[in-house]
Design a protein around this motif. Structure first.
Motif, PDB file in Angstrom:
ATOM      1  N   PRO A   1       0.812  -1.239   0.000  1.00 22.01           N
ATOM      2  CA  PRO A   1       0.000   0.000   0.000  1.00 22.01           C
ATOM      3  C   PRO A   1       0.838   1.279   0.000  1.00 22.01           C
ATOM      4  CG  PRO A   1      -0.332  -1.267   2.036  1.00 22.01           C
ATOM      5  CD  PRO A   1       0.400  -2.150   1.079  1.00 22.01           C
ATOM      6  N   GLU A   2       1.990   1.262   0.719  1.00 21.28           N
ATOM      7  CA  GLU A   2       2.781   2.498   0.826  1.00 21.28           C
ATOM      8  C   GLU A   2       3.453   2.882  -0.485  1.00 21.28           C
ATOM      9  OE1 GLU A   2       3.394  -0.288   2.509  1.00 21.28           O
ATOM     10  OE2 GLU A   2       5.537  -0.749   2.640  1.00 21.28           O
TER      11      GLU A   2
ATOM     12  N   ARG B   1       1.766   2.707  -3.421  1.00 20.99           N
ATOM     13  CA  ARG B   1       0.723   3.032  -4.398  1.00 20.99           C
ATOM     14  C   ARG B   1       0.290   4.492  -4.244  1.00 20.99           C
ATOM     15  NH1 ARG B   1      -3.142  -2.329  -4.785  1.00 20.99           N
ATOM     16  NH2 ARG B   1      -1.463  -3.842  -4.571  1.00 20.99           N
ATOM     17  N   PRO B   2       0.257   5.236  -5.320  1.00 21.59           N
ATOM     18  CA  PRO B   2      -0.171   6.644  -5.235  1.00 21.59           C
ATOM     19  C   PRO B   2      -1.687   6.759  -5.113  1.00 21.59           C
ATOM     20  CG  PRO B   2       0.366   6.089  -7.493  1.00 21.59           C
ATOM     21  CD  PRO B   2       0.638   4.847  -6.689  1.00 21.59           C
ATOM     22  N   VAL B   3      -2.214   6.065  -4.098  1.00 19.15           N
ATOM     23  CA  VAL B   3      -3.649   5.953  -3.873  1.00 19.15           C
ATOM     24  C   VAL B   3      -3.870   6.165  -2.386  1.00 19.15           C
ATOM     25  CG1 VAL B   3      -5.485   4.225  -3.742  1.00 19.15           C
ATOM     26  CG2 VAL B   3      -4.038   4.310  -5.762  1.00 19.15           C
ATOM     27  N   ASN B   4      -4.840   6.990  -2.000  1.00 16.59           N
ATOM     28  CA  ASN B   4      -5.114   7.180  -0.574  1.00 16.59           C
ATOM     29  C   ASN B   4      -6.561   6.865  -0.264  1.00 16.59           C
ATOM     30  OD1 ASN B   4      -2.811   9.871  -0.620  1.00 16.59           O
ATOM     31  ND2 ASN B   4      -2.535   7.902   0.373  1.00 16.59           N
TER      32      ASN B   4
ATOM     33  N   TYR C   1       0.898  13.930   7.757  1.00 16.92           N
ATOM     34  CA  TYR C   1       1.562  12.630   7.921  1.00 16.92           C
ATOM     35  C   TYR C   1       2.048  12.036   6.585  1.00 16.92           C
ATOM     36  CZ  TYR C   1       2.568   7.927   9.528  1.00 16.92           C
ATOM     37  OH  TYR C   1       3.204   6.747   9.790  1.00 16.92           O
ATOM     38  N   GLY C   2       1.123  11.924   5.628  1.00 11.90           N
ATOM     39  CA  GLY C   2       1.478  11.311   4.347  1.00 11.90           C
ATOM     40  C   GLY C   2       2.546  12.102   3.610  1.00 11.90           C
TER      41      GLY C   2
ATOM     42  N   ARG D   1       5.974  11.502   5.153  1.00 13.39           N
ATOM     43  CA  ARG D   1       6.521  10.184   4.812  1.00 13.39           C
ATOM     44  C   ARG D   1       7.048  10.181   3.375  1.00 13.39           C
ATOM     45  NH1 ARG D   1       5.167  10.286   9.245  1.00 13.39           N
ATOM     46  NH2 ARG D   1       7.273  11.062   9.361  1.00 13.39           N
ATOM     47  N   GLN D   2       6.413  10.977   2.520  1.00 12.60           N
ATOM     48  CA  GLN D   2       6.873  11.057   1.130  1.00 12.60           C
ATOM     49  C   GLN D   2       8.104  11.947   1.015  1.00 12.60           C
ATOM     50  OE1 GLN D   2       3.201  12.494  -0.724  1.00 12.60           O
ATOM     51  NE2 GLN D   2       3.262  10.682  -2.032  1.00 12.60           N
TER      52      GLN D   2
ATOM     53  N   ARG E   1      -6.544  14.649   5.009  1.00 10.06           N
ATOM     54  CA  ARG E   1      -5.360  13.810   5.171  1.00 10.06           C
ATOM     55  C   ARG E   1      -5.137  12.931   3.939  1.00 10.06           C
ATOM     56  NH1 ARG E   1      -5.024   9.203   9.772  1.00 10.06           N
ATOM     57  NH2 ARG E   1      -6.533   8.249   8.371  1.00 10.06           N
ATOM     58  N   ALA E   2      -6.230  12.401   3.396  1.00 12.21           N
ATOM     59  CA  ALA E   2      -6.092  11.524   2.236  1.00 12.21           C
ATOM     60  C   ALA E   2      -5.808  12.314   0.957  1.00 12.21           C
ATOM     61  CB  ALA E   2      -7.355  10.684   2.077  1.00 12.21           C
TER      62      ALA E   2
ATOM     63  N   PRO F   1      -1.521  14.318   0.077  1.00 12.41           N
ATOM     64  CA  PRO F   1      -0.406  13.856  -0.776  1.00 12.41           C
ATOM     65  C   PRO F   1      -0.744  13.891  -2.279  1.00 12.41           C
ATOM     66  CG  PRO F   1      -0.936  12.253   0.953  1.00 12.41           C
ATOM     67  CD  PRO F   1      -2.087  13.209   0.850  1.00 12.41           C
TER      68      PRO F   1
ATOM     69  N   PRO G   1      -3.071  12.165  -4.211  1.00  6.32           N
ATOM     70  CA  PRO G   1      -3.031  10.825  -4.815  1.00  6.32           C
ATOM     71  C   PRO G   1      -3.621  10.850  -6.219  1.00  6.32           C
ATOM     72  CG  PRO G   1      -4.888  10.999  -3.307  1.00  6.32           C
ATOM     73  CD  PRO G   1      -4.097  12.275  -3.156  1.00  6.32           C
TER      74      PRO G   1
END
Lengths: 264, 358
Positions: free
Chosen positions: B76-77, B79-82, B102-103, B106-107, B148-149, B152, B154
């Motif tokens: 999952p980490e 994949r450019p999908v949230n 957060y995301g 991490r990126q 949050r989703a 990043p 996605p």
């Protein structure tokens, strides 16, 4: 006249007395022990005024110092190891979908809580003798680490159950690999449980007598064993003083653990 | 233009005796920049499909492509999908801003905090940045989860029944909010729901699922007006169903005989019909009801009247015991056309009749 409260189980006749007896038998001896550790004379029954002399005496006694040092080292090291192992076990059994027979493993992990301690003690002694293990207090540390694991495991596992697994899924979704998720999500959320587990392990180790007694070699006396040795020649206020210190450490550990749990 | 998501023969089975087949070899294409909905009852496989796209589940068989690239095996980490989770799953030990950042952190994105703050502003929660998630209402937590989703940025946003925990009014205003966010961000949304109203009102296209299979993929109006299977017709909206024997009248029309006294004029039999009996259906509001009877018409006795506010629903027991329901708009004051127990005629235009072979 029959009041409705008469039928309430909490108001059965004699219940108050049973409660009172319980508290008396549990706490009165402790209170007496603490009070007479401050007695001015050697008597363990007659109060002769306040004094700290038994504490001074106890703290300047080389044997007690040594025993206390051993106890603290053993408790600290076995707490560290048992908490780490218990945390790993809790995460593995609580989260890893690929592990089979989780119920059996969880049961085996907690079984030592129900095995009579004397049996564990004899078995551990026999085992250490058989493999010729002679590492001084290292022997005690190994034994303590093993029997502290279930105690540390209980609060950690309970806490992990309360942590929604979808939080970890969400972290994975947000670009964290397994390791980062463990460090940034699982462990911080598990911290209160880990802390409680560590405190429990620390107290259990500090206070253990039977297994330590069996496994301890010459020169690796711990406080409980030393106190037992002293008591055999009669209860002195010195024993009371050492016991009070031990009691104090346990109480502080519990208070700190509760304060930490509340803060979270 | 390239499709955002393409799945081919995607299958997910869970071990057991017999194994549970949550998704049975599905094919599907989700277009770029589309608001796509997976609709179905619980256990139909919609959430399994969503989790497969997110990477939380590993497919048993089949391929999953994201903009042409096979991502079936990626964790999952990678994949450019949230995902927006059903119960939000906000990190309780972080404040709102830390959650949203957060995301991005991490990126390793620069300016993660500034971007996070912008995302919070986008969902109108700018001034709540320093709060803990537990200090927010359900609707606010929902919007933090969205921010949050989306932060990043996605390529696809997955939404797992995100509105189900909200109360009715909030749910309705969040629908508009979600559509606005989808338009403003230009991100493909894949939305999972069991709520047909949500699906019909928000989606560009809907996939209706049942028992691990995709039943129909179409625009909302087409799903409602031209259901492909009986399941779709029953799951979305209300309709009358009859088993009937078709008799062709030329190439473009047919009569469907339900019984000696009941027959419907309708469209020609679909090309994939195998012969024998078929199911004919019409929506409750496509039929009309009138008091009294006329010879040769479809009619019977009104057995029940239900006042629904904007509409009134009549249940009519036909002469041979079958029952048909009709809904009519309450243009005036909602007074019923007749009373329970009185005779009524039901009229259905041939254009309203649908023939189902599956």
């Amino acid at each position: 006249m029959i009041r409705s409260s008469d039928r309430d189980i909490r108001w059965l006749p004699g219940f108050n007395w049973i409660t009172l007896c319980f508290f008396l038998f549990l706490y009165l001896p402790l209170i007496i022990l603490v009070v007479f550790s401050f007695n001015a004379t050697r008597s363990a029954t007659v109060w002769d005024g306040f004094s700290l002399q038994w504490y001074v005496k106890a703290f300047s006694n080389d044997d007690i110092q040594n025993a206390a040092k051993n106890s603290l080292i053993i408790a600290a090291v076995s707490t560290l190891f048992s908490t780490v192992f218990a945390t790993m076990a809790a995460i593995a059994l609580g989260r890893n979908r690929e592990i089979k027979h989780k119920t059996a493993f969880g049961g085996l992990l907690l079984l030592p809580l129900m095995i009579p301690e004397i049996v564990t003690a004899v078995a551990t002694l026999t085992f250490f003798t058989a493999i010729n293990l002679s590492w001084g207090i290292g022997n005690i540390i190994i034994a303590h680490t093993v029997f502290c694991i279930p105690f540390a495991y209980l609060p950690i596992q309970a806490r992990l159950r309360g942590v929604d697994a979808s939080l970890e899924t969400a972290a994975r979704d947000l670009y964290s690999d397994r390791r980062t998720t463990l460090l940034l999500i699982t462990l911080p959320l598990l911290a209160p449980g880990i802390f409680s587990g560590a405190m429990l392990a620390f107290i259990i180790s500090l206070d253990d007598f039977i297994i330590t007694m069996m496994v301890a070699e010459a020169g690796s006396t711990t406080l409980p064993i030393y106190i037992y040795g002293l008591v055999r020649t009669g209860v002195t206020p010195e024993v009371n003083a050492v016991s009070t210190v031990l009691l104090g450490i346990s109480v502080i550990a519990v208070l700190v653990s509760q304060w930490f749990a509340k803060k979270q | 233009m390239q499709d955002a998501i393409t799945i081919n023969g995607l299958t997910k089975s869970y071990p057991g005796t017999p194994p549970v087949r949550a998704l049975k070899g599905s094919d599907l294409s989700i277009r770029d920049n589309e608001f796509f909905t997976l609709l179905g009852p619980s256990g139909c496989g919609k959430t399994t499909l969503l989790r497969l796209i997110a990477g939380f589940e590993v497919p048993t068989d089949g391929t999953l492509k994201l903009f042409g690239e096979n991502i079936s095996k990626l964790p999952p980490e990678k994949r450019p999908v949230n995902t927006v989770f059903q119960h939000y799953s906000l990190f309780p030990h972080m404040n709102v801003l830390e959650n949203v950042a957060y995301g991005l952190l991490r990126q390793g994105k620069p300016d993660a905090r500034r971007t996070a703050q912008e995302m919070l502003d986008l969902v109108h929660l700018g001034e709540f940045a320093k709060r803990r998630p537990s200090q927010l209402s359900g609707g606010q937590q929902q919007r933090v989860a969205l921010a949050r989703a989306l932060a990043p940025h996605p390529r696809v946003l997955l939404l797992d029944e995100p509105l189900s925990a909200l109360d009715l009014k909030l749910r309705q205003s969040m629908r508009a909010e979600l559509k606005r966010l989808q338009r403003e961000t230009g991100i493909t949304f894949v939305f999972v729901t069991h709520d047909q109203e949500e699906a019909l009102s928000m989606s560009d296209r809907i996939a209706v699922m049942s028992r691990g299979e995709i039943q129909q993929v179409a625009r909302p109006a087409e799903i409602y007006e031209y259901p492909a299977t009986r399941f779709v017709a029953e799951f979305i909206g209300d309709a009358n169903f009859f088993e009937a024997t078709p008799r062709m009248n030329g190439d473009s029309a047919a009569t469907y005989h339900v019984s000696d006294s009941i027959r419907f004029a309708g469209p020609a039999l679909p090309a994939n019909a195998k012969g024998g009996k078929v199911t004919v259906m019409f929506r409750l509001e496509k039929a009309r009801i009138a008091p009294g009877r006329a010879d040769g018409s479809l009619g019977g006795t009104i057995s029940d009247i239900e006042y629904l506010g904007s509409q009134t629903e009549y249940r009519v027991t036909l002469d041979d015991g079958m029952s048909v329901a009709v809904r009519s708009e309450n243009h005036q004051d909602g007074t019923a056309i007749a009373e329970v127990g009185s005779q009524a005629t039901v009229e259905v235009d041939p254009e309203a009749i649908r023939v189902l072979v599956a």
